[in-house]
Design an enzyme around this catalytic site. Structure first.
Site, PDB file in Angstrom:
ATOM      1  N   SER A 117       0.827  -1.199   0.000  1.00 45.44           N
ATOM      2  CA  SER A 117       0.000   0.000   0.000  1.00 45.44           C
ATOM      3  C   SER A 117       0.869   1.259   0.000  1.00 45.44           C
ATOM      4  CB  SER A 117      -0.965  -0.057   1.192  1.00 45.44           C
ATOM      5  OG  SER A 117      -2.035   0.853   1.040  1.00 45.44           O
ATOM      6  N   ASP A 169     -10.009  -5.448  -3.778  1.00 41.13           N
ATOM      7  CA  ASP A 169      -9.457  -4.354  -2.972  1.00 41.13           C
ATOM      8  C   ASP A 169     -10.291  -3.087  -3.193  1.00 41.13           C
ATOM      9  OD1 ASP A 169      -7.885  -2.415  -1.701  1.00 41.13           O
ATOM     10  OD2 ASP A 169      -6.009  -3.332  -2.352  1.00 41.13           O
ATOM     11  N   HIS A 200      -7.916  -5.756   0.658  1.00 44.32           N
ATOM     12  CA  HIS A 200      -6.655  -5.029   0.854  1.00 44.32           C
ATOM     13  C   HIS A 200      -5.842  -5.756   1.919  1.00 44.32           C
ATOM     14  CE1 HIS A 200      -4.188  -1.506   0.236  1.00 44.32           C
ATOM     15  NE2 HIS A 200      -4.184  -1.207   1.518  1.00 44.32           N
TER      16      HIS A 200
END
Length: 219
Positions: A117, A169, A200
């Protein structure tokens, strides 16, 4: 020199390679520490895992709340408006960790950067602009935030890049991973790209694929 504080997991034998693994927003270096055992790497690979802690800063999209973050996110539009100066500063701090590994006897071509991320966005910047050839870049559930400003170093124009994303996600949409893939291809890279039926996060199949990729890159 003052380095980022890190969690370090040493191999059984003297380290001959290093993986620097960056966490996501709101997490810390302990977040991915348990993955080392899950990777089930053979002992002969002797990889040192380094999990840096980001600083804590106010994050605009979270109401200005102070939390662990590599950079500020100014809005959550599909293209993500971020504080590029802060991201670059974090990437420079990660490059200092790479330099430290080189000083500790690990050649640059035995060092991999990994990021999840927000950490992945920093890893893109740090790896592609680093002045020596690295072993690889693992970009998980992330996006190429500095694609319009980065100066790619000639030493890493052939960098092995592995992009992984969750097909469900809803934090960093799969389109952002695909956009990074397309951008890198337009720049002459040949990244691999995998999607997994997850949100995620990371999943067991992905961890097995990461293990195989690390063994391939660091054999």
């Amino acid at each position: 020199m003052q380095y980022l504080s890190c969690v370090e997991v040493e191999p059984t034998h003297e380290a001959s390679a290093s993986v620097i693994w960056l966490h996501g927003l709101g997490a810390d270096g302990h977040d991915f520490e348990p993955i080392v055992k899950e990777l089930q790497l053979p002992e002969q690979f002797a990889i040192r895992f380094i999990f840096p802690h980001s600083p804590s800063i106010p994050v605009t999209v979270n109401g200005g709340m102070t939390m662990p973050a590599w950079y500020d996110i100014l809005d959550m539009s599909i293209d993500r408006k971020v504080d590029v100066a802060q991201l670059t500063q974090s990437a420079n701090a990660v490059q200092a960790l790479i330099e430290r590994e080189i000083q500790r006897g690990i050649p640059a071509n035995r060092i991999i950067l990994a990021g999840f991320s927000q950490g992945g966005a920093v890893a893109y910047q740090a790896a592609l602009s680093f002045g020596q050839s690295l072993a690889g870049l693992l970009a998980m559930s992330t996006y190429f935030a500095t694609k319009d400003s980065i100066e790619i170093d000639a030493n890493n124009k052939q960098l092995d890049i592995n992009i992984m994303h969750g097909s469900y996600d809803n934090v960093v949409l799969p389109q952002l991973g695909e956009k990074a893939l397309q951008t890198l291809q337009s720049l002459g890279f040949t990244p691999s790209y995998s999607q997994y039926p997850m949100e995620h996060s990371v999943c067991a199949a992905q961890i097995a694929d990461i293990s195989s990729w690390l063994q391939q890159r660091l054999r």
